[in-house]
Design a protein around this motif. Structure first.
Motif, short mmCIF file in Angstrom:
data_model
loop_
_atom_site.label_atom_id
_atom_site.label_comp_id
_atom_site.label_asym_id
_atom_site.label_seq_id
_atom_site.Cartn_x
_atom_site.Cartn_y
_atom_site.Cartn_z
N TYR A 1 -22.12 6.80 12.78
CA TYR A 1 -23.04 7.83 12.27
C TYR A 1 -22.47 8.49 11.01
N ASP B 1 -29.22 8.49 12.44
CA ASP B 1 -29.24 9.43 13.55
C ASP B 1 -28.20 9.02 14.59
N ARG C 1 -27.58 14.72 20.22
CA ARG C 1 -28.48 14.16 19.23
C ARG C 1 -28.13 14.79 17.88
N PHE D 1 -29.06 14.28 13.48
CA PHE D 1 -30.07 13.68 12.63
C PHE D 1 -29.56 13.51 11.21
N GLU E 1 -34.72 16.78 12.27
CA GLU E 1 -35.23 16.52 13.61
C GLU E 1 -36.66 16.01 13.58
N PRO F 1 -37.20 11.20 11.78
CA PRO F 1 -36.17 10.27 12.28
C PRO F 1 -35.74 9.28 11.20
#
Length: 757
Positions: free
Chosen positions: A230, A241, A248, A250, A254, A257
């Motif tokens: 990531y 993401d 989670r 991003f 949010e 995606p």
């Protein structure tokens, strides 16, 4: 005349009742003699005998009718006569044969006969058809065999699976798992296998293709690896993401995606199409606990290109699986980029530790012992083991990797095998035995596998670091020969890939067996399932069952119960298990689990640890917060304060980091008996910090071999020596503990102790 009339009336009623009953039970009726002709069942008798004990009998209420119609029609039944008839019925060989043909093996027969006998004797008012049958037999107007259809009706109430066994077997038919993923089968996927040892660049080449694609998913074995991808992707300008069980993040926002996702393999989506998918460490497909996740990803990913990275031993299995999907495997082979040398001599003593060394242990006890002994020699140590939070692991790794830092030595478990970039000059195996869990859920202690040895040893001599030439050795000289043998071989070819029951399959089982617990349903599923064992195996479900049994008494919907039991919990940590139970109870009352709930039950805010017991408790609290975050993504309404829990977890990670940096002081405080600041309910987790070692004079040749193989530990041997001392009849100096005969006796005692366990 009266008897003839009674016979005619009762026979007519009996025939009507019997015809109705037989039409409802799938039994044909021979009207000439009112005997039962069983419908044919196709069963594997041996397999069924093994699983029949898993089916728990359902309790049947004694009173079926409010009014005693049977007594009004044909009179009261004498209970003593009724008992004689029932016992005679249960003992008839013909009846037992009929039972077997209708799915009742000897175990089920015994249970069903007992239940039917109690039902008939204890009931005040029997159903009218049953009452009439028994009356006819007592009057000499019926045959004892006529009881069978009524008994079978009762048996199917007690054991509902008798009516749905074929459906259960269809639900648990796992012979073609590739067909579960119709979207993946609808496209032509290109499968590329990047094969090579550690430090060969195989993952690098797969990742380059991933980063250059229009869309992609990376599936890794650990949160650390997913987080690394990531970060790398976003730094390279490819928005990505992050999806793990507990987190989670991003790459864009949010609400927008990214086209690229880095996730842990369990979180892989098999519904989203991608251009490129990367599955890392594919050899984990054979893991007894988690292998199902790699199988699911490999079979289910909807991607034009699926790049898998791992050991060469996985190739044969992947090719066989691809034969069932109609796909071919393109193989890219890589050689190690740096040289790795097995040293001629063992380390022998911790006095010989050098900068860049990493001593690999397979127990937390050894981690504590070795790190303390090294620091006692004036050398600073970095410590990494599986129970530490990710931030602490990264901090310890950074400390060790920094050329300017005074810390030049690492002590770690095999947690370093995946997920951390470490600048290691030499790997030293403190031992070569490790406790593992086999496919049956049994704990074993055995020499590490060829795959594990190569994976860990390969961490020495990383490409483009200060230590490009790697070295490997053992701590004990007797282990060096075994280590050389392990490292001279290629990884074992993988034979099977893991599978696991899905929530949908278990829900279907629950529909057919509504009185069974979730743990019981899982047991039945695993024992009834049909698997193509030339390619697949059923993963171990002991952890799942452990959690299912823990919350069995908590009223939860089946789907929620299944999700709770999938939570990643270390069942060896009592505090985490007790918090899991408290959270499940709160959820069952539909009461939100807030941050205040966590704060109150975990005694926040937490202080710096003073002892190892404190540190263990902090690790357990961190795991509880992980559990909260994991559940918060599955039940958002009931776990509404994930952000506050995550902030507290970050603070706790920093506290644990400081504790690990001072681990030697914590060990000293523990041995000195200093009081812990943490709650006392978790102190039983660490009972001893230092295990006694016997002098070499008390070890024979066989003993040394058993110690090397992990069949004996120094603590077990110390206990045996005490037994010998207590039992000896002669003077102590006449005892020769080095004799092979004494070693043989110790082996027998150890074997007996293992069997008792």
């Amino acid at each position: 005349m009266q008897n003839s009339r009674h016979y005619a009336i009762s026979t007519g009623r009996r025939l009507l009742c019997a015809v109705r009953l037989r039409l409802g039970t799938g039994l044909s009726c021979d009207k000439r003699n009112l005997r039962v002709v069983p419908t044919q069942f196709s069963r594997n008798r041996k397999h069924e005998t093994n699983v029949s004990a898993l089916f728990k009998p359902v309790q049947v209420q004694a009173n079926a009718d409010d009014e005693d119609v049977g007594s009004e029609l044909v009179g009261k039944l004498e209970k003593s006569e009724l008992l004689k008839i029932l016992n005679k019925f249960a003992q008839k060989r013909e009846i037992k044969a009929l039972c077997s043909e209708n799915g009742l093996d000897s175990y089920l027969q015994q249970q069903a006969f007992g239940s039917f006998r109690r039902y008939c004797i204890e009931a005040e008012n029997l159903p009218v058809d049953v009452h009439i049958i028994f009356s006819d037999i007592m009057q000499g107007a019926g045959h004892i065999d006529d009881i069978f259809p009524y008994f079978l009706r009762h048996a199917k109430t007690v054991f509902p699976h008798l009516d749905c066994m074929d459906d259960l077997k269809k639900i648990s038919d796992l012979r073609q798992p590739a067909n579960w993923y119709s979207n993946a089968r609808a496209i032509t996927r290109k499968i590329v296998f990047h094969s090579g040892p550690t430090n060969s660049g195989k993952t690098y080449h797969a990742m380059e293709r991933y980063l250059s694609a229009k869309s992609g998913v990376y599936c890794g074995p650990l949160k650390l690896l997913a987080t690394e991808v990531y970060n790398k992707a976003n730094e390279r300008g490819t928005p990505c993401d992050l999806v793990t069980g507990e987190e989670r993040k991003f790459g864009i926002s949010e609400n927008s995606p990214a086209n690229h996702v880095a996730c842990t393999v369990e979180m892989t989506s098999v519904n989203t199409p991608y251009e490129v998918a990367v599955i890392d460490e594919i050899q984990q497909i054979r893991d007894p606990q988690r292998g199902w996740a790699w199988t699911r990803a490999f079979l289910g990913l909807i991607a034009d290109e699926v790049h898998v990275c791992g050991e060469a031993g996985a190739l044969g299995l992947l090719q066989k699986i691809c034969e069932t999907t109609g796909e071919t495997v393109e193989v890219h082979r890589y050689d190690r980029l740096t040289e790795l040398t097995v040293e001629d001599s063992a380390l022998g003593s911790l006095d010989n530790v050098m900068p860049g060394d990493c001593i690999v242990c397979f127990s937390k006890h050894d981690i504590y012992t070795v790190s303390r002994e090294i620091e006692a020699r004036g050398k600073e140590v970095a410590v990494i083991y599986g129970g530490l939070p990710p931030g602490t692991k990264l901090a310890q790794a950074a400390k060790f990797n920094d050329p300017e830092n005074s810390c030049k030595v690492m002590v770690a478990t095999d947690a370093i095998g995946m997920g951390l970039n470490l600048s290691i000059r030499r790997i030293i195996f403190y031992s070569l035995v490790k406790p593992t869990m086999n496919e049956k859920g049994e704990r074993e202690i055995d020499t590490i596998s060829i795959s594990s040895a190569l994976q860990i040893a390969g961490r020495a001599g990383r490409f483009k670091t200060q230590w490009e030439h790697g070295y490997v050795t053992a701590f004990k000289s007797e282990d060096l020969v075994t280590l050389r043998r392990l490292l001279s071989q290629t990884p074992e070819p993988l034979k099977q890939a893991g599978l696991h029951p899905t929530a949908d399959q278990i829900e279907l089982y629950a529909y057919h067996l509504p009185n069974s617990s979730l743990s019981n349903l899982m047991d039945i599923f695993v024992n009834l399932c049909t698997v193509d064992d030339s390619l697949y195996f059923m993963c171990n479900i002991e952890d799942f069952k452990f959690l299912a049994e823990m919350i069995q008494h908590v009223p939860l919907p089946l789907r929620a119960r299944y999700v709770f039991c999938c939570a990643p919990i270390n069942r060896k940590m009592p505090f985490v298990c007790s918090m899991f139970l408290k959270i499940a109870r709160q959820y069952s009352r539909n009461e939100p689990i807030t941050f205040d709930f966590i704060k109150r039950n975990c005694n926040l805010p937490l202080k710096l640890p003073k002892t190892i017991l404190d540190l263990v408790h902090l690790e357990a609290v961190f795991d509880v917060m992980d559990l909260y975050l994991w559940l918060s993504y599955r039940f958002m309404d009931i776990f509404p304060e994930a952000a506050r829990v995550r902030d507290a977890q970050k603070e706790l990670d920093e506290i644990i980091q400081q504790g690990v940096f001072q681990i030697t002081r914590l060990l000293k405080n523990t041995e000195a008996g200093q009081d812990s600041d943490m709650p006392t309910y978790n102190t039983r987790r660490v009972t001893s910090v230092k295990e006694p070692r016997l002098p070499s004079s008390s070890r024979g040749r066989l003993t040394e071999r058993l110690l090397a193989q992990g069949l004996l530990t120094p603590g077990m041997l110390s206990e045996l020596r005490k037994e010998w001392d207590a039992q000896a009849t002669g003077p102590k100096d006449s005892q020769d503990y080095s004799a092979d005969s004494d070693d043989d006796e110790s082996t027998k005692k150890t074997a007996r102790r293992k069997r008792r366990k």
